[in-house]
Write a protein that holds these residues in place. Structure first.
Motif, PDB file in Angstrom:
ATOM      1  N   GLY A   1     -20.479   1.166  17.374  1.00 33.02           N
ATOM      2  CA  GLY A   1     -21.067   2.337  16.738  1.00 33.02           C
ATOM      3  C   GLY A   1     -20.244   2.918  15.618  1.00 33.02           C
ATOM      4  N   THR A   2     -19.258   2.155  15.121  1.00 35.94           N
ATOM      5  CA  THR A   2     -18.373   2.607  14.047  1.00 35.94           C
ATOM      6  C   THR A   2     -18.657   1.804  12.785  1.00 35.94           C
ATOM      7  N   MET A   3     -18.970   2.475  11.709  1.00 36.09           N
ATOM      8  CA  MET A   3     -19.150   1.756  10.451  1.00 36.09           C
ATOM      9  C   MET A   3     -17.775   1.540   9.827  1.00 36.09           C
ATOM     10  N   ALA A   4     -17.367   0.286   9.730  1.00 37.53           N
ATOM     11  CA  ALA A   4     -16.032  -0.050   9.230  1.00 37.53           C
ATOM     12  C   ALA A   4     -16.157  -0.955   8.018  1.00 37.53           C
ATOM     13  N   ILE A   5     -15.234  -0.783   7.086  1.00 38.61           N
ATOM     14  CA  ILE A   5     -15.271  -1.515   5.813  1.00 38.61           C
ATOM     15  C   ILE A   5     -13.881  -2.080   5.542  1.00 38.61           C
ATOM     16  N   GLY A   6     -13.818  -3.340   5.135  1.00 39.76           N
ATOM     17  CA  GLY A   6     -12.573  -3.964   4.715  1.00 39.76           C
ATOM     18  C   GLY A   6     -12.453  -3.962   3.209  1.00 39.76           C
ATOM     19  N   GLU A   7     -11.356  -3.447   2.705  1.00 38.90           N
ATOM     20  CA  GLU A   7     -11.149  -3.341   1.253  1.00 38.90           C
ATOM     21  C   GLU A   7      -9.704  -3.674   0.902  1.00 38.90           C
ATOM     22  N   GLY A   8      -9.448  -3.811  -0.366  1.00 36.56           N
ATOM     23  CA  GLY A   8      -8.091  -4.009  -0.853  1.00 36.56           C
ATOM     24  C   GLY A   8      -7.258  -2.740  -0.705  1.00 36.56           C
ATOM     25  N   GLY A   9      -5.943  -2.890  -0.867  1.00 30.65           N
ATOM     26  CA  GLY A   9      -5.028  -1.789  -0.626  1.00 30.65           C
ATOM     27  C   GLY A   9      -5.264  -0.570  -1.482  1.00 30.65           C
ATOM     28  N   GLY A  10      -5.768  -0.759  -2.688  1.00 30.45           N
ATOM     29  CA  GLY A  10      -5.998   0.382  -3.572  1.00 30.45           C
ATOM     30  C   GLY A  10      -6.926   1.413  -2.976  1.00 30.45           C
ATOM     31  N   GLU A  11      -7.938   0.959  -2.243  1.00 30.69           N
ATOM     32  CA  GLU A  11      -8.876   1.895  -1.635  1.00 30.69           C
ATOM     33  C   GLU A  11      -8.225   2.650  -0.474  1.00 30.69           C
ATOM     34  N   ILE A  12      -7.298   1.999   0.236  1.00 27.14           N
ATOM     35  CA  ILE A  12      -6.531   2.714   1.270  1.00 27.14           C
ATOM     36  C   ILE A  12      -5.681   3.801   0.610  1.00 27.14           C
ATOM     37  N   VAL A  13      -5.054   3.452  -0.518  1.00 26.49           N
ATOM     38  CA  VAL A  13      -4.220   4.423  -1.233  1.00 26.49           C
ATOM     39  C   VAL A  13      -5.037   5.662  -1.592  1.00 26.49           C
ATOM     40  N   LYS A  14      -6.246   5.476  -2.080  1.00 26.69           N
ATOM     41  CA  LYS A  14      -7.078   6.621  -2.449  1.00 26.69           C
ATOM     42  C   LYS A  14      -7.298   7.545  -1.254  1.00 26.69           C
ATOM     43  N   GLN A  15      -7.548   6.959  -0.079  1.00 29.32           N
ATOM     44  CA  GLN A  15      -7.753   7.778   1.118  1.00 29.32           C
ATOM     45  C   GLN A  15      -6.465   8.498   1.526  1.00 29.32           C
ATOM     46  N   LEU A  16      -5.329   7.799   1.395  1.00 32.50           N
ATOM     47  CA  LEU A  16      -4.046   8.420   1.750  1.00 32.50           C
ATOM     48  C   LEU A  16      -3.738   9.609   0.854  1.00 32.50           C
ATOM     49  N   LEU A  17      -4.272   9.591  -0.349  1.00 33.42           N
ATOM     50  CA  LEU A  17      -4.056  10.693  -1.281  1.00 33.42           C
ATOM     51  C   LEU A  17      -5.220  11.687  -1.256  1.00 33.42           C
TER      52      LEU A  17
ATOM     53  N   ILE B   1       0.834  -1.203   0.000  1.00 36.67           N
ATOM     54  CA  ILE B   1       0.000   0.000   0.000  1.00 36.67           C
ATOM     55  C   ILE B   1       0.870   1.255   0.000  1.00 36.67           C
ATOM     56  N   LEU B   2       1.858   1.263   0.875  1.00 34.82           N
ATOM     57  CA  LEU B   2       2.731   2.440   0.961  1.00 34.82           C
ATOM     58  C   LEU B   2       3.537   2.633  -0.321  1.00 34.82           C
ATOM     59  N   GLN B   3       4.004   1.521  -0.914  1.00 34.60           N
ATOM     60  CA  GLN B   3       4.743   1.652  -2.173  1.00 34.60           C
ATOM     61  C   GLN B   3       3.858   2.246  -3.266  1.00 34.60           C
ATOM     62  N   THR B   4       2.596   1.796  -3.318  1.00 34.57           N
ATOM     63  CA  THR B   4       1.666   2.336  -4.307  1.00 34.57           C
ATOM     64  C   THR B   4       1.412   3.816  -4.049  1.00 34.57           C
ATOM     65  N   ALA B   5       1.170   4.148  -2.789  1.00 28.15           N
ATOM     66  CA  ALA B   5       0.875   5.547  -2.449  1.00 28.15           C
ATOM     67  C   ALA B   5       2.066   6.457  -2.698  1.00 28.15           C
ATOM     68  N   ILE B   6       3.253   5.983  -2.352  1.00 29.59           N
ATOM     69  CA  ILE B   6       4.467   6.783  -2.576  1.00 29.59           C
ATOM     70  C   ILE B   6       4.668   7.012  -4.072  1.00 29.59           C
ATOM     71  N   SER B   7       4.464   5.957  -4.866  1.00 31.29           N
ATOM     72  CA  SER B   7       4.598   6.086  -6.322  1.00 31.29           C
ATOM     73  C   SER B   7       3.554   7.031  -6.902  1.00 31.29           C
ATOM     74  N   SER B   8       2.472   7.228  -6.149  1.00 29.29           N
ATOM     75  CA  SER B   8       1.379   8.069  -6.626  1.00 29.29           C
ATOM     76  C   SER B   8       1.399   9.473  -6.043  1.00 29.29           C
ATOM     77  N   GLY B   9       2.443   9.790  -5.255  1.00 26.45           N
ATOM     78  CA  GLY B   9       2.591  11.162  -4.789  1.00 26.45           C
ATOM     79  C   GLY B   9       2.337  11.404  -3.312  1.00 26.45           C
ATOM     80  N   LEU B  10       2.324  10.369  -2.465  1.00 25.48           N
ATOM     81  CA  LEU B  10       2.073  10.540  -1.038  1.00 25.48           C
ATOM     82  C   LEU B  10       3.110  11.461  -0.390  1.00 25.48           C
ATOM     83  N   LYS B  11       2.634  12.403   0.450  1.00 22.22           N
ATOM     84  CA  LYS B  11       3.520  13.291   1.205  1.00 22.22           C
ATOM     85  C   LYS B  11       3.398  13.054   2.709  1.00 22.22           C
TER      86      LYS B  11
END
Length: 771
Positions: free
Chosen positions: A176-192, A89-99
């Motif tokens: 009381g927390t709505m939580a969702i499990g997804e693949g790493g790509g969706e985490i990357v979108k949130q990180l960006l 996930i971090l490698q994908t996000a870093i390659s995509s511009g994560l700061k």
């Protein structure tokens, strides 16, 4: 016991259920409400208004950034990953511009905890994660401190919030927390700082009433619900909203234990009503400010209802190889031979290796099923109440030859169990106590012996998920049970036994946060861009991936006719998880326990695509070095070669049940995969993983899909134009035995953003292009 409504329904004052097709007369409704001790209504129910009365609606509306509630664009309050997902996930996000991390991002280390495979590679991942937490401002939980979901319950859940995790069992609805499990790509979108895009889901009421019997635990309730809904797809990609008077009769550990298993229903997420027990949980954990009362509106409409009478549920066992394969323990004890014969047939249908001997009848002892191993572990089993209950049931009965292992879900739980003597009691009986570790859930800990039968209070019992290797003629069996009945079985020498109805007193729990204060790195909002990322030799960047060509020539490299194909079959768990940081090495395991020939087939196709690109780059004449192309187009031209990419494809009836692991898709992509073809996809998260890795999630009618065989070629002209123009179907040709057979492929429910990701080739390309 469990009833599924065949229509939608209204929930009035949080308790009275009225089916949609009933006459909604206000006077009659108020008379019924008054009889139940509830206040009357001021107006008759109106469906459109009542749809907005769910807790789910309120939470989703609050987190939606779009102007249309029907097309959600969600931003989450916090994110979570563990050590077999966060590196990629971090490698994908870093390659995509994560700061830096825009929201709290928790990096836990609970999967490759033992550092037992491949030399330094697992600890290298942990060091990388710690350095990333310091560089980008994350929260780092070292190995052995907590399994991911227990840490999130204890420290990050908050009423009315939303959490996204790169693990399928990301479920904190009971808090009381709505939580969702997804693949790493969706985490990357949130990180960006991008959004999670989804159509507004249907909301299903899980209406609980009654009180469980003393011998019934949360796993018994969860498995019984899974059995009722899974095969019908009743809650697939929907939100399960837990309501009704039965909630109050459940402790918070009990609720959490049911909630985490909702993943196995294939629902999207879950949410529960909160009450003073929820408030007490937050107070115990030093976070009173994170509590708020949550209830549906006085008049609420649900798209369906699962009505559960808790008092009627018995101790159960989910037999191999699925959490929905559920029998009561009483049924198994009364008809063990017949049931085991039936399970043998099912197992043989799922096992591809004809050399493996399946004989579950060997497990019979005087007509009773005798098991070899018991495990209580992880986010489902390792709770305080489960382990205290197991210890009290087991008492000082010596285990002798029976193997029982327990894993407290966090160090705070372990510390409390030590203080009250539970660890001592379990140890004296012969139980092995482990640290907080998810290994038994995915095959990296306590792998049974060949032909052994293990009963586990964990999350899944898919084929070979416990760690056996079918290519080496190995098989073992996992059945899911509640900790209480596992302890009763252990006490009875391994003979399958339901827990007795003896009431167990649970000492009050005390939480000690100092354990985390002394070990967990709290780096959110403390990003240091000067911090150096520390990588090991196994941490390999994603390979370059081409964009979608104008046309595609696909070779079928795997055909799976099973009713459902799990992500464990697509990319095995267990020791292979240690290579999640090395996409090239991990790809070698793709379908290895299902279709061992797949990797070489896919590589051969990929080689031809590489050769095609070399021919184009060198501007040479059309060569005969690309056999697949020449087979499909005997009179091919340079222009045709220029516009037609070559790739592999997997064909399956219903792929993607189970884990959120993006590697189930990315490994195919690394090997040159361009698409999947299915009748339907078992989960949204697997389909999302395909899209985020630039693979097309085709669907087609089952009668047409059954035409496809290994080594068939599929030519799809104009695929890029079809993706870009929002077409929902495209015509293709099957090339086989000198024939060309027309087929229709569907491109259903693809958003504009998803189509662009596919056209660009993958999420990394998409973000780089935007930059």
């Amino acid at each position: 016991m469990i009833k599924l409504f065949d229509t939608g329904a209204y929930l009035l004052r949080g308790q009275l259920l009225i089916k949609e097709n009933n006459r909604l007369d206000l006077d009659n409704l108020n008379q019924r409400l008054t009889t139940d001790g509830l206040k009357p209504l001021q107006a008759s129910p109106q469906k459109e208004k009542a749809l907005a009365g769910t807790m789910s609606y309120q939470i989703l509306k609050q987190h939606n950034t779009s102007s249309n509630i029907q097309n959600l664009q969600i931003k989450f309050d916090a994110l979570a990953s563990h050590d077999i997902t966060f590196v990629g996930i971090l490698q994908t996000a870093i390659s995509s511009g994560l700061k830096k991390f825009p929201v709290p991002y928790v990096l836990t280390n609970c999967h490759n905890t033992l550092c037992a495979v491949g030399g330094t590679i697992n600890e290298d991942d942990h060091v990388f994660g710690y350095s990333a937490a310091k560089k980008f401002g994350g929260i780092f939980v070292p190995p052995h401190q907590a399994v991911i979901h227990q840490f999130m319950r204890e420290t990050m859940a908050s009423c009315g919030k939303m959490i996204l995790g790169s693990d399928s069992h990301t479920r904190y609805g009971a808090l009381g927390t709505m939580a969702i499990g997804e693949g790493g790509g969706e985490i990357v979108k949130q990180l960006l700082s991008h959004t999670y895009d989804i159509k507004y889901p249907e909301i299903i009421a899980i209406y609980l009433k009654g009180t469980p019997a003393a011998n019934v635990g949360p796993q018994d309730i969860a498995l019984t619900i899974i059995k009722a809904v899974f095969n019908k797809g009743y809650v697939k990609n929907k939100v399960m909203e837990f309501v009704g008077p039965g909630i109050y009769n459940l402790s918070m550990d009990f609720r959490n234990g049911i909630d985490v298993m909702t993943t196995e229903t294939t629902c999207l997420s879950s949410i529960w009503c909160t009450d003073e027990k929820t408030e007490s949980y937050y107070k115990i954990h030093g976070r009173s400010e994170d509590y708020q009362p949550m209830q549906p509106n006085d008049i609420t409409y649900y798209n369906g209802v699962v009505e559960v009478d808790l008092a009627e549920i018995e101790p159960v066992i989910a037999m191999p190889f699925h959490p929905s394969n559920v029998y009561t323990i009483a049924e198994v004890n009364a008809n063990a031979a017949d049931i085991l014969r039936q399970i043998e047939i099912q197992v043989k249908q799922q096992i591809e290796n004809p050399h493996i001997k399946v004989n579950l009848l060997d497990k019979l002892q005087n007509g009773r099923l005798k098991v070899d191993q018991g495990i209580i572990a992880g986010c489902a089993g390792g709770s305080y109440e489960n382990l205290v209950s197991a210890a009290k049931i087991l008492g000082q009965t010596p285990l002798n030859s029976f193997d029982l292992n327990v894993y407290p879900a966090s160090q705070p739980i372990f510390f409390e169990l030590m203080k009250i003597g539970t660890i001592s009691d379990l140890t004296l009986a012969g139980t092995t106590i482990r640290s907080a570790f998810c290994g038994p859930c995915f095959g990296a800990g306590d792998v049974p012996a060949n032909n052994a039968f293990s009963i586990r209070h964990t999350t899944r019992n898919f084929p070979h998920r416990e760690g056996s290797k079918p290519a080496d003629d190995q098989i073992s069996y996992v059945a899911l049970m509640d900790a209480r009945s596992i302890a009763a079985t252990a006490k009875n020498g391994g003979l399958l036994t339901a827990a007795s109805e003896e009431t167990i007193t649970i000492p009050e729990y005390t939480y000690t946060n100092q354990i985390y204060e002394n070990r967990v790195y709290q780096g959110f909002s403390k990003a240091d861009e000067q911090e150096e990322l520390i990588t090991g030799p196994n941490i390999i960047a994603w390979p370059k991936i081409r964009s979608l060509p104008d046309n595609l020539l696909l070779k079928v490299c795997a055909v799976i006719h099973d009713a459902v194909t799990t992500t464990d079959e697509l990319i095995p768990s267990g020791e292979t998880s240690s290579y999640r940081s090395n996409p090239l090495r991990l790809a070698e395991f793709t379908l290895s326990r299902k279709i061992p020939e797949y990797v070489n087939r896919a590589k051969a196709v990929q080689k031809e695509e590489i050769q095609r690109q070399q021919v184009l780059e060198e501007k040479t004449t059309v060569s005969d070095i690309i056999p697949l192309f020449n087979k499909a187009f005997p009179n091919n031209t340079r222009e045709q070669m220029l516009s037609t990419g070559i790739g592999s494809v997997i064909v399956a009836i219903k792929p993607g049940d189970g884990s959120a692991r993006e590697q189930a898709a990315s490994c195919q992509r690394v090997l040159g995969g361009d698409a999947n073809i299915a009748v339907e996809y078992a989960t949204k998260r697997y389909r999302s993983n395909l899209i985020n890795w630039g693979m097309i999630p085709f669907t087609m009618d089952q009668k047409d899909l059954l035409l496809l065989e290994d080594d068939d070629l599929i030519y799809i002209a104009g695929i890029r134009e079809a993706i870009n123009s929002e077409k929902t179907t495209i015509q293709g040709e099957i090339v086989k035995h000198s024939q060309r057979i027309p087929i229709t492929l569907k491109l259903e429910n693809l958003s504009a953003g998803e189509r662009q990701i596919i056209a660009d080739g993958c999420l990394i390309n998409y973000y780089n292009k935007k930059q």
